[in-house]
Design a protein around this motif. Structure first.
Motif, PDB file in Angstrom:
ATOM      1  N   UNK A  64       0.814  -1.227   0.000  1.00 17.03           N
ATOM      2  CA  UNK A  64       0.000   0.000   0.000  1.00 17.03           C
ATOM      3  C   UNK A  64       0.837   1.261   0.000  1.00 17.03           C
ATOM      4  N   UNK A  65       2.161   1.118   0.061  1.00 16.35           N
ATOM      5  CA  UNK A  65       3.025   2.292  -0.015  1.00 16.35           C
ATOM      6  C   UNK A  65       3.025   3.114   1.253  1.00 16.35           C
ATOM      7  N   UNK A  66       3.296   4.404   1.113  1.00 22.25           N
ATOM      8  CA  UNK A  66       3.485   5.283   2.270  1.00 22.25           C
ATOM      9  C   UNK A  66       2.193   5.926   2.751  1.00 22.25           C
ATOM     10  N   UNK A  67       1.096   5.756   2.044  1.00 22.42           N
ATOM     11  CA  UNK A  67      -0.160   6.401   2.416  1.00 22.42           C
ATOM     12  C   UNK A  67      -0.796   5.634   3.581  1.00 22.42           C
ATOM     13  N   UNK A  68      -0.857   6.221   4.787  1.00 22.54           N
ATOM     14  CA  UNK A  68      -1.427   5.509   5.943  1.00 22.54           C
ATOM     15  C   UNK A  68      -2.864   5.049   5.710  1.00 22.54           C
ATOM     16  N   UNK A  69      -3.677   5.878   5.065  1.00 17.17           N
ATOM     17  CA  UNK A  69      -5.062   5.505   4.821  1.00 17.17           C
ATOM     18  C   UNK A  69      -5.149   4.262   3.936  1.00 17.17           C
ATOM     19  N   UNK A  70      -4.252   4.180   2.937  1.00 18.47           N
ATOM     20  CA  UNK A  70      -4.248   3.016   2.051  1.00 18.47           C
ATOM     21  C   UNK A  70      -3.824   1.765   2.813  1.00 18.47           C
ATOM     22  N   UNK A  71      -2.862   1.919   3.712  1.00 18.65           N
ATOM     23  CA  UNK A  71      -2.451   0.772   4.517  1.00 18.65           C
ATOM     24  C   UNK A  71      -3.587   0.283   5.414  1.00 18.65           C
ATOM     25  N   UNK A  72      -4.274   1.220   6.038  1.00 20.39           N
ATOM     26  CA  UNK A  72      -5.391   0.865   6.929  1.00 20.39           C
ATOM     27  C   UNK A  72      -6.477   0.141   6.135  1.00 20.39           C
ATOM     28  N   UNK A  73      -6.771   0.657   4.944  1.00 18.58           N
ATOM     29  CA  UNK A  73      -7.800   0.033   4.104  1.00 18.58           C
ATOM     30  C   UNK A  73      -7.401  -1.389   3.727  1.00 18.58           C
ATOM     31  N   UNK A  74      -6.126  -1.592   3.388  1.00 22.60           N
ATOM     32  CA  UNK A  74      -5.665  -2.939   3.036  1.00 22.60           C
ATOM     33  C   UNK A  74      -5.740  -3.870   4.240  1.00 22.60           C
ATOM     34  N   UNK A  75      -5.389  -3.372   5.418  1.00 23.62           N
ATOM     35  CA  UNK A  75      -5.464  -4.196   6.624  1.00 23.62           C
ATOM     36  C   UNK A  75      -6.888  -4.682   6.858  1.00 23.62           C
ATOM     37  N   UNK A  76      -7.863  -3.816   6.695  1.00 25.57           N
ATOM     38  CA  UNK A  76      -9.262  -4.207   6.906  1.00 25.57           C
ATOM     39  C   UNK A  76      -9.732  -5.202   5.853  1.00 25.57           C
ATOM     40  N   UNK A  77      -9.280  -5.025   4.620  1.00 26.29           N
ATOM     41  CA  UNK A  77      -9.675  -5.973   3.578  1.00 26.29           C
ATOM     42  C   UNK A  77      -9.076  -7.352   3.836  1.00 26.29           C
ATOM     43  N   UNK A  78      -7.822  -7.382   4.294  1.00 28.24           N
ATOM     44  CA  UNK A  78      -7.176  -8.665   4.557  1.00 28.24           C
ATOM     45  C   UNK A  78      -7.762  -9.375   5.773  1.00 28.24           C
ATOM     46  N   UNK A  79      -8.069  -8.616   6.816  1.00 24.61           N
ATOM     47  CA  UNK A  79      -8.487  -9.218   8.080  1.00 24.61           C
ATOM     48  C   UNK A  79      -9.997  -9.379   8.208  1.00 24.61           C
ATOM     49  N   UNK A  80     -10.756  -8.453   7.641  1.00 22.16           N
ATOM     50  CA  UNK A  80     -12.205  -8.448   7.850  1.00 22.16           C
ATOM     51  C   UNK A  80     -13.024  -8.492   6.570  1.00 22.16           C
ATOM     52  N   UNK A  81     -12.355  -8.514   5.420  1.00 19.33           N
ATOM     53  CA  UNK A  81     -13.017  -8.570   4.110  1.00 19.33           C
ATOM     54  C   UNK A  81     -13.949  -7.385   3.886  1.00 19.33           C
ATOM     55  N   UNK A  82     -13.581  -6.234   4.430  1.00 19.76           N
ATOM     56  CA  UNK A  82     -14.395  -5.023   4.234  1.00 19.76           C
ATOM     57  C   UNK A  82     -13.507  -3.797   4.355  1.00 19.76           C
ATOM     58  N   UNK A  83     -13.969  -2.643   3.858  1.00 19.92           N
ATOM     59  CA  UNK A  83     -13.206  -1.408   4.071  1.00 19.92           C
ATOM     60  C   UNK A  83     -13.487  -0.866   5.472  1.00 19.92           C
TER      61      UNK A  83
END
Length: 740
Positions: free
Chosen positions: A682-701
């Motif tokens: 997700x690169x350096x964008x914190x919001x993009x990292x957070x969004x990826x974490x939720x998709x990986x762990x909870x299958x949602x944004x």
């Protein structure tokens, strides 16, 4: 809970306090009542098979009403007397073996040592300890009702096998006409008609379908034991084809991970393990270093969708069906990996091993507690003692055998591998033999000889049960054929109920291994009958057919939301007006962590691993399983005791579980790996990292509030340790642990 952002910037352990806010976790956990019910069912079965016989044989001569005044004022022949105790106080403290005088006495830990004429075997003492720990459930009444010492060892003539056939469990299942319902458009399959009919009667409506992301996650975990791929979830969400769910299900059914997920409940059922509960010094001669070959066979059979009737036949008699199929012989681990005890030539030791085999076959495949008839006619079900010894004779006519894995293996004169590590652990026929009834289970008091035969109540003629084997075979193949005969009323029902429980969180029969009088009645008997009939006639005994039939129904697709009407009218959700929220078993939970961190190794099959090793990336189904000392990580998260058949997982919530998530090197290392993955993808964008974490762990944004809290916690320039702590907080959340 409100978290002060300034407090949240304390060291990483505070990250775990953010769990609820970060993940908007579900707070639902299994109720204490469910755990108590599981313990009671296990405890009663344990009492009937292990406790009552010992009390009768070793204790009643001094401590029962039958003998007049009980010594020490202690009577053990009724539930009330046991709880009241004797001159020294209550004999047991239900739930706490360490405070129970009876346990102290049989351990020989005090000046009172019982029985005085010889200490009980270690496995018997362990059974008493386990029984007390389960709350000491005791089905006896408060008045003595045991037979006298000269009671006949012959079957009780009062057991009427023909009359027993009127019970729902002993009638052959048949197709049922789906009932008329208030909303025919909701009926996607016959399952839905039976469910909606009961809801109509209660004045309830079913829940709407779960949102696509929740459904995708539910299906992925239920069918493969793994979280869904984020890209596949995104595609599923926007797929407006009417058959989108069916296509998604078919992809999951075709996955090689299907067999890994569905093997684990079977391995629980057949008490899979790689060693023994009692090991003397460094003597591992009775262990099973190649037990994994049986596990691999089960996984492959389920992936290949081997019909369930063939699946059962091979596990009881693969060598008799196709002796040239060397790979198929691994199936015999079903019996061949059972407990072995030292002093295996002693009659009492072999009697205990035979009981294990009878128990795992009868409870596991037939849902009947036949082992309760080892010492007396079954107290509740139409199973005479003679039937128990008829089945035990089949296993007395076999031997456990270490088949050499190669021509280079060193062998004994009978061709058996001398070293377990060079062997496939199976069984083979020995000299066929029938057993005498052992009066009250005592090997020194033999009753009449019993020819090997199938259970009377399940035979065409109750007075002339089907014979098993003869002068040239053990009867294993005939036993397998009797079990999977389509006219057998139990086998399909029991298997379907187990699959239903895996998918819906509770079986149609809440006691999966006890369809007898002490078991729970079915909540939807017509539905169970219809499924059992169609499973055989339409589905060809196919597990994948059955799973597809269940998960594509509207009943399964419902959301987990609880309405006030449901809570008031059906708090336990017995009518299935909503989907039950389920908790991930330890296998899926660990596998989901590996998947999120990118460390999961997809290879199927192979030797066992240490599941708490941070560098062990294989799935948790491949964990080493010990009867002597169960792996602490598995034990902490409700993995069953592999010393005996298990019909389901207990569900506990303990501080040790959360402490493990907080301090375990496995979790902390994979939280770091997840943080690294977020950075890389997700690169350096914190919001993009957070969004990826939720998709990986909870299958949602993430929701806007969740993103804001996370950004506030992380700060403007978070270092890697802050990101790792954040990832660990998400892993620790209830939402990650639960399936909606």
């Amino acid at each position: 809970m409100r978290i002060d952002p300034t407090e949240a910037r304390r060291p990483s352990r505070w990250a775990l306090a953010l769990t609820a806010a970060l993940a908007m976790a579900s707070t639902a956990t299994a109720t204490a009542t469910a755990a108590e019910d599981d313990a009671s069912a296990e405890g009663i079965a344990l009492f009937e098979s292990k406790i009552r016989p010992v009390l009768i044989d070793r204790c009643y001569s001094c401590h029962s009403a039958e003998q007049g005044e009980a010594k020490g004022g202690l009577a053990l022949d009724t539930r009330a007397a046991l709880l009241e105790g004797g001159d020294g106080g209550p004999a047991i403290e239900p739930g706490d073996p360490e405070l129970s005088l009876l346990i102290e006495a049989i351990r020989y830990d005090s000046f009172v040592q019982m029985p005085p004429n010889g200490k009980l075997p270690p496995e018997t003492i362990a059974a008493f300890e386990r029984w007390v720990a389960l709350g000491a459930p005791d089905p006896r009444g408060d008045e003595p009702a045991e037979p006298s010492a000269d009671a006949s060892p012959l079957p009780d003539p009062g057991i009427d096998g023909q009359a027993a056939r009127s019970s729902w469990a002993y009638t052959t299942p048949s197709r049922q006409e789906p009932p008329e319902v208030s909303d025919p458009s909701w009926v996607r399959s016959p399952i839905d008609a039976f469910i909606l009919s009961r809801l109509d009667e209660a004045g309830l409506s079913p829940n709407p379908e779960a949102d696509r992301r929740s459904l995708a996650r539910r299906l992925a975990f239920d069918l493969t034991g793994l979280p869904p791929d984020p890209a596949e979830v995104d595609a599923f969400v926007i797929d407006d084809d009417p058959e989108a769910v069916e296509r998604y299900v078919d992809r999951l059914l075709a996955s090689p991970h299907f067999g890994e997920r569905w093997a684990r409940p079977w391995l629980d059922l057949m008490r899979f393990a790689e060693d023994q509960a009692h090991i003397v010094g460094n003597d591992t001669s009775l262990c099973y270093p190649n037990a994994y070959t049986y596990r691999d066979w089960v996984i492959a059979a389920l992936n290949d969708d081997l019909p369930y009737d063939a699946f059962v036949r091979k596990q009881l008699a693969a060598d008799l069906i196709d002796p040239d199929d060397e790979q198929g012989l691994a199936a015999l681990g079903f019996i061949g990996l059972g407990p072995k005890y030292y002093r295996r030539g002693a009659p009492e030791v072999m009697a205990d091993e035979w009981e294990d085999r009878v128990d795992v076959v009868s409870r596991g495949l037939l849902g009947l507690t036949v082992a309760c008839a080892r010492c007396h006619d079954h107290k509740y079900d139409p199973i005479p003692t003679a039937d128990y010894y008829a089945l035990a004779g089949v296993f007395a006519s076999t031997v456990m055998y270490n088949l050499p894995l190669s021509d280079e293996a060193e062998t004994s004169e009978d061709g058996e591998a001398k070293k377990p590590e060079d062997a496939l652990h199976i069984i083979k026929d020995d000299e066929p033999r029938d057993l005498n009834v052992l009066i009250r289970g005592n090997v020194e008091q033999k009753g009449p000889l019993v020819p090997r035969h199938f259970l009377s109540v399940l035979s065409e003629e109750a007075d002339a049960p089907a014979p098993l084997g003869g002068s040239s075979s053990s009867g294993r193949l005939e036993l397998a054929e009797a079990i999977v005969d389509p006219s057998n009323p139990l086998t399909a029902r029991v298997f379907i109920n187990r699959v239903w429980a895996q998918l819906f969180g509770r079986g149609i029969v809440a006691t999966p291994s006890n369809f007898g009088a002490l078991g729970a009645p079915p909540t939807h008997p017509e539905l169970l009958d219809d499924l059992a009939s169609r499973f055989v006639s339409e589905g060809g005994w196919s597990l994948k057919w059955l799973v597809r039939e269940l998960v594509t129904s509207n009943t399964y697709r419902q959301s987990c939301d609880i309405t006030d009407a449901h809570r008031a009218a059906d708090p336990e959700n017995l009518l299935l007006g909503r989907m039950n929220r389920k908790r991930l078993p330890v296998e899926s939970w660990r596998d989901a962590i590996l998947t999120a961190s990118g460390a999961l190794e997809p290879a199927v099959g192979g030797p066992s691993i240490n599941p708490s090793d941070p560098d062990a990336g294989r799935r948790t189904v491949y964990s080493e399983v010990s009867r002597l000392e169960l792996h602490p990580m598995l034990a902490r998260f409700d993995f069953p005791d592999p010393n005996a058949h298990s019909d389901g997982r207990s569900r506990t919530t303990t501080p040790l579980q959360k402490l493990f998530v907080l301090n375990s090197p496995f979790v902390t290392r994979h939280a770091e790996r997840l943080a690294e993955r977020l950075s890389q993808e997700a690169g350096d964008d914190p919001a993009a990292r957070i969004a990826l974490a939720y998709r990986l762990l909870f299958a949602r944004p993430p929701a806007a509030t969740e993103e804001a809290i996370a950004l506030d916690y992380l700060g403007p320039s978070p270092d890697p340790s802050r990101w790792a702590a954040y990832a660990q907080a998400l892993i620790a959340s209830n939402e990650f642990l639960m399936i909606d």
